[in-house]
Scaffold this motif. Structure first.
Motif, short mmCIF file in Angstrom:
data_model
loop_
_atom_site.label_atom_id
_atom_site.label_comp_id
_atom_site.label_asym_id
_atom_site.label_seq_id
_atom_site.Cartn_x
_atom_site.Cartn_y
_atom_site.Cartn_z
N LEU A 396 0.83 -1.20 0.00
CA LEU A 396 0.00 0.00 0.00
C LEU A 396 0.87 1.26 0.00
CD1 LEU A 396 -2.80 -1.05 2.53
CD2 LEU A 396 -2.98 -0.90 0.04
N TYR A 397 1.93 1.26 0.79
CA TYR A 397 2.82 2.42 0.82
C TYR A 397 3.49 2.61 -0.55
CZ TYR A 397 6.29 5.79 2.41
OH TYR A 397 7.05 6.92 2.56
N SER A 398 3.90 1.51 -1.15
CA SER A 398 4.52 1.58 -2.47
C SER A 398 3.57 2.18 -3.49
CB SER A 398 4.96 0.18 -2.91
OG SER A 398 5.50 0.20 -4.22
N TYR A 399 2.31 1.77 -3.45
CA TYR A 399 1.31 2.36 -4.36
C TYR A 399 1.20 3.86 -4.11
CZ TYR A 399 -0.48 -2.43 -5.18
OH TYR A 399 -0.62 -3.75 -5.51
N ALA A 400 1.09 4.24 -2.83
CA ALA A 400 0.89 5.64 -2.50
C ALA A 400 2.06 6.50 -2.97
CB ALA A 400 0.69 5.80 -0.99
N ARG A 401 3.28 6.02 -2.74
CA ARG A 401 4.43 6.83 -3.13
C ARG A 401 4.52 6.95 -4.65
NH1 ARG A 401 10.55 6.11 -0.83
NH2 ARG A 401 10.54 4.19 -2.05
N SER A 402 4.24 5.87 -5.36
CA SER A 402 4.27 5.93 -6.83
C SER A 402 3.27 6.96 -7.34
CB SER A 402 3.94 4.55 -7.41
OG SER A 402 4.94 3.61 -7.10
N ALA A 506 -4.07 16.19 -1.64
CA ALA A 506 -4.06 16.82 -0.33
C ALA A 506 -5.49 17.03 0.20
CB ALA A 506 -3.33 18.16 -0.41
N ALA A 507 -6.43 17.24 -0.71
CA ALA A 507 -7.81 17.48 -0.29
C ALA A 507 -8.63 16.20 -0.20
CB ALA A 507 -8.49 18.43 -1.29
N SER A 508 -8.03 15.06 -0.55
CA SER A 508 -8.77 13.80 -0.55
C SER A 508 -8.95 13.30 0.88
CB SER A 508 -8.03 12.75 -1.37
OG SER A 508 -6.90 12.26 -0.67
N ASP A 509 -9.76 12.25 0.99
CA ASP A 509 -9.96 11.65 2.31
C ASP A 509 -9.13 10.39 2.50
OD1 ASP A 509 -11.21 9.95 0.58
OD2 ASP A 509 -13.15 9.93 1.61
N ASP A 510 -8.15 10.16 1.61
CA ASP A 510 -7.32 8.95 1.72
C ASP A 510 -6.14 9.21 2.64
OD1 ASP A 510 -5.08 6.97 0.80
OD2 ASP A 510 -6.95 6.14 0.02
N ALA A 511 -6.13 8.55 3.79
CA ALA A 511 -5.12 8.83 4.82
C ALA A 511 -3.70 8.54 4.35
CB ALA A 511 -5.44 8.03 6.08
N LYS A 514 -2.39 11.09 1.66
CA LYS A 514 -2.09 12.38 2.29
C LYS A 514 -0.84 12.29 3.14
CE LYS A 514 -5.60 14.76 3.90
NZ LYS A 514 -6.85 15.14 4.59
N PHE A 515 -0.65 11.18 3.82
CA PHE A 515 0.55 10.98 4.65
C PHE A 515 1.81 11.00 3.79
CE2 PHE A 515 3.69 7.93 6.27
CZ PHE A 515 3.95 8.44 7.53
#
Length: 698
Positions: A396-402, A506-511, A514-515
Motif C-alpha cells: 500500500l505504501y509503495s502504491y501511495a508513493r508511486s 491533499a484534499a482527498s480523504d485517503d489517509a 495524504k501521509f
C-alpha cells in the motif's frame, strides 16, 4: 531455494555503478569457472579449449534467445508453445495471489489439466534479450564537466533519452541502459517483453522447499524447486521456435555445464573502504532489521490458519534474505577473506603508482572514494529510513508513493521532470497499478508499524522528520489508521488516484496518500543530498578505478552482476571440507530416508503416496562449480549440446560470500535435475500433457 534476487539496501546504496572483476581464463582449477560473462564477451575459445567442447556463436545465440528474465528471477523457454521453466520459489508470490482461504494453492500445489486452467500471474513479465548496443560514449559524455546532483541528473536524462529512442512507447519491448565495470561501460539491452504470463504447474510448497530454512544454502538437498509458466500474447500462447530441448537424463560427474540467467548484484571490486562500510554499518543494520521483522511476522503467522497462509511468501523472503546477509557479514568479517581483498587492492594501486602517465590521467580515485565513504557513513541512516527503505515491504505504501510522485512530476513541464516520469512512463505505471493483487491488511500494518518504529529508533524521536512522520501518535496506531483509512487496495481507486493533482490528493480523504504527500518533499531532499554527496562522487571515482583496472589488466574482464543476462560455465563436481567429501548428487530415494514426518522434514503427501512407484535412483539435485548469485533463481542449467538438464535454485553455504569473491574449491551451484522433474510429472503428479509438450515419452 534462495537465489531469487535479494533486494539489498547494502548493495543498492554502496555502489550505483557496478565493479569489474579480474579473471584468469581458464588457467587454474581454482579460478577457471569464475565469472558471470555477458553474451557479447563470453570467452568461448578458452572454454572450448579447457573442456573439449565445441561451442560456437550459433550455440550462444540459441541459449540467449531461449533465456527469459522474470521479475527478480531467471527462466527459459522449453517448448515451442511458450512453456517456461523456472523455480517454484520464483512463482510462490503468484501462487499466493491466486490462492484464497478456501483454496490454498501454495500448500496444495497448482496442477492444471489443460490450457484453460492456466491463470495469469499478477504483475509478472517475461523478457527475452534481443540486442546489445554499446552507448558508453553518449552516457559518459552527458556527465562531462558536471558534479553532484547535476551530474546524476544529466546521466539519468541521457539514459532515459537513449531508452526512449530505442523503444518509444512500444509496450511489447523493454529498453534498458545498463552500467558495467562500475561506470566504465554502458550498454543498451533490448528485450522482447511478454506481460501476460500464466501459471501452468507448481508442486506443493513442502515438496519444493523440503528441508525448509535449515537446508537452505546447504547440500545435500531434496527439493523439487521447479515450476512452469507460459507466455501469452494477444490471448494466445506465444510461438517460441527457439527453445531449449528437454533432456531428462542427469549429467555425470565432471560434465561441463552452463548457467544462463540474470545474477542480481555482486560487489567484487568495491574498494576496501566501501567494503568496510558495508561490513560495519549497512549489513549489520539490514541484518538486525530483517531478523526483527521476521520475528514479528513469524509470531503473527501463529495466530490463525489464514495468518499462516498470507505470511508464507513474505516470511520465506525474509528468512532467505536474512541468511544471505548473515553469509555476507561472515565473509567480510573473515580475516583471510578480507585480507585477500586488501591485498588485491594494494597490488592494483602499486601497479598504477608505477605508471606516471596513468597517475596523471586518473589521480588518486581511492583517496576520493575514502572521502565519499566517510560522507556515506554520515548520511546512510537518514537516507535508508526516510527514502530507500521507507515503507519497506508495504504494498500500500509503495502504491501511495508511486502515485504521489507521478502526480508531482506530471505537474512539471516535460523537460523538467525526473527521469522515469514521462507521460509514457506514467501510463506504464498506470497499467501496473491496475493489476489486481490481494492485500493482507494485518501484514501491511506490521510492515508499516515496523518501519515507523525503526525510523524513530535509529534517527531518534527528536529528529524533525521523525516528528513530521509520527506526530503525537505511536507507530502502531498510525499504521492502523493509514491502512484502515486508504482505498489503495482497490485497483480502480489506484487508477483514479493516479489522475489526481497534488492539490486533489491533499484534499482527498485517503489517509495514506495524504501521509505520503505530506512527507515526500523531505524524503526527496534526503535523496537529492545523497545523490549529490555520495552517488555522484562515488561514480566518478569508480570510473577512474575502472580505467586503472583496464590499463593494468587489459580488457579480458567480466563485469559485476547487474540483473542482466549472463552465462557462467563450470562442471558437475562436489567439494571437500576438512576430511569430509560431499558428492555432487542426491537421488529421490534419499528424500524418503531424510523425511521424518515432522516439519520441515515432512515429505509432501503426494510424494509419500507415490513412494512405491517412484524411481528412487533418479537424480534429484546436483551441484556444480558455476559462478552464480541471487537473481539466478530459475536459470536453465545447460549441457554442451544446448539441452536443459536442470534449473539452478540455490548455492551452498560457501556461496554466500559470492557477492564479494569466488572460491572455485568451495562455491557450488545447487540445481534441481530435469530427471527429477520428469519423474515427478510422470509418477507423482500425473501430467502426461506436460511430458508430451516437453518431448518426453511416457
Amino acid at each position: 531455494m534462495s537465489l531469487r534476487r535479494t533486494i539489498s539496501f547494502s548493495a543498492s546504496l554502496a555502489v550505483l555503478g557496478m565493479a569489474a572483476a579480474m579473471v584468469s581464463v581458464p588457467t587454474t582449477s581454482a579460478r577457471a569457472e569464475e565469472g558471470m560473462w555477458t553474451f557479447d564477451n563470453f570467452p568461448i575459445q578458452a572454454v572450448n579449449t579447457a573442456y573439449g567442447t565445441r561451442l560456437d556463436q550459433k550455440w550462444l545465440d540459441s541459449v540467449r534467445e531461449s533465456a527469459v528474465r522474470l521479475q527478480g528471477c531467471s527462466a527459459s523457454f522449453v517448448s515451442g508453445e511458450g512453456l517456461i521453466l523456472t523455480n517454484h520459489h520464483c512463482v510462490v508470490s503468484c501462487i499466493q495471489d491466486l490462492s484464497s482461504a478456501e483454496n490454498d494453492y501454495v500448500k496444495n500445489g497448482w496442477v492444471t489439466a489443460n490450457r484453460e486452467e492456466e491463470k495469469t500471474c499478477p504483475g509478472q513479465t517475461a523478457e527475452v534479450l534481443t540486442e546489445i548496443v554499446d552507448v558508453t560514449d553518449r552516457v559518459l559524455g552527458a556527465g562531462a564537466g558536471l558534479e553532484g546532483g547535476a551530474f546524476v541528473r544529466a546521466r539519468s536524462s541521457e539514459i532515459e533519452k537513449i531508452q526512449k529512442e530505442a523503444c518509444g512507447d512500444d509496450t511489447k519491448r523493454t529498453c534498458q541502459v545498463i552500467s558495467f565495470y562500475r561506470g566504465g561501460q554502458y550498454k543498451l539491452y533490448k528485450f522482447k517483453k511478454y506481460d501476460d504470463v500464466r501459471l501452468v504447474f507448481a508442486p506443493e510448497f513442502q515438496a519444493a522447499f523440503f528441508g525448509g530454512d535449515p537446508d537452505n544454502f546447504n547440500f545435500p538437498r531434496y527439493a523439487l524447486d521447479a515450476a512452469f509458466l507460459r507466455a501469452y500474447e494477444d490471448g494466445k500462447p506465444v510461438t517460441s521456435p527457439v527453445h531449449l530441448k528437454w533432456n531428462a537424463d542427469a549429467p555425470k560427474e565432471g560434465d561441463p555445464v552452463f548457467v544462463a540467467g540474470n545474477p542480481g548484484t555482486t560487489q567484487r571490486l568495491l574498494t576496501v573502504s566501501q567494503l568496510a562500510q558495508l561490513r560495519d554499518q549497512q549489513l549489520p543494520v539490514t541484518l538486525i532489521q530483517s531478523s526483527e521483522l521476521r520475528g514479528r511476522l513469524g509470531e503473527y503467522a501463529t495466530t490463525s490458519e489464514e495468518a499462516r497462509r498470507v505470511t508464507v511468501d513474505p516470511l520465506f523472503g525474509l528468512e532467505n534474505s536474512f541468511k544471505v546477509f548473515y553469509g555476507q557479514v561472515g565473509a567480510l568479517t573473515d580475516p583471510a577473506f578480507f585480507g585477500k581483498k586488501v591485498a588485491e587492492e594494494a597490488e592494483l594501486r602499486e601497479r598504477v603508482a608505477a605508471d606516471p602517465a596513468l597517475v596523471e590521467r586518473i589521480g588518486n580515485p581511492w583517496a576520493d572514494m575514502d572521502a565519499v565513504v566517510a560522507t556515506q557513513r554520515r548520511l546512510y541512516l537518514p537516507y535508508r529510513q526516510l527514502e530507500a527503505a521507507a515503507g519497506q515491504r508495504s504494498s500500500l505504501y509503495s502504491y501511495a508513493r508511486s502515485i504521489v510522485r507521478a502526480s508531482k512530476e506530471r505537474a512539471k513541464a516535460a523537460d523538467q521532470r525526473r527521469a522515469g516520469y514521462s507521460d509514457a512512463d506514467i501510463a506504464a505505471m498506470g497499467r501496473r497499478l491496475s493489476t489486481e493483487v490481494p492485500i493482507a491488511n494485518d501484514v501491511e500494518r506490521i510492515a508499516l508499524s515496523f518501519w515507523l518504529t525503526k525510523t524513530r529508533e535509529y534517527l531518534t524521536a527528536d529528529h524533525p522528520q521523525v516528528k513530521a512522520l509520527i506526530g503525537a501518535e505511536n507507530p502502531e496506531e498510525l499504521a492502523t489508521r493509514l491502512v484502515e483509512g486508504t482505498r489503495l487496495a482497490d485497483p480502480a481507486f489506484r487508477a483514479q488516484a493516479l489522475a489526481m493533482t497534488p492539490e486533489q490528493i491533499a484534499a482527498s480523504d485517503d489517509a495514506l496518500l495524504k501521509f505520503v504527500l505530506a512527507n515526500d518533499d523531505a524524503a526527496q531532499a534526503v535523496r537529492a543530498q545523497y545523490e549529490a554527496e555520495v552517488s555522484a562522487p562515488s561514480s566518478r571515482a569508480a570510473e577512474k578505478i575502472a580505467q586503472a583496472r583496464f590499463a593494468v589488466y587489459g580488457t579480458n574482464l567480466y563485469p559485476d552482476a547487474t540483473f542482466s543476462l549472463r552465462l557462467s560455465y563450470g562442471s558437475v563436481k562436489g567439494w571437500t571440507e576438512g576430511d569430509k567429501t560431499i558428492t555432487p548428487f542426491t537421488n529421490i530415494g534419499g528424500l524418503y530416508e531424510r523425511q521424518t514426518g515432522a516439519s520441515p522434514y515432512d515429505a509432501s503427501e503426494r510424494f509419500m503416496a507415490a513412494r512405491d512407484r517412484v524411481n528412487n535412483d533418479a537424480v534429484y539435485n546436483f551441484v556444480s562449480t558455476n559462478d552464480i548469485i541471487g537473481g539466478n533463481s530459475g536459470s536453465p542449467v545447460i549441457n554442451a549440446k544446448g539441452e536443459v538438464i536442470g534449473a539452478a535454485f540455490d548455492g551452498n553455504i560457501h556461496s554466500l560470500g559470492g557477492s564479494f569473491g569466488y572460491d572455485g574449491e568451495l562455491n557450488r551451484t545447487v540445481t534441481v535435475s530435469t530427471s527429477a522433474i520428469t519423474e515427478a510429472l510422470r509418477t507423482v503428479y500425473n501430467q502426461p500433457h506436460l511430458l508430451r509438450e516437453l518431448g518426453v515419452r511416457r
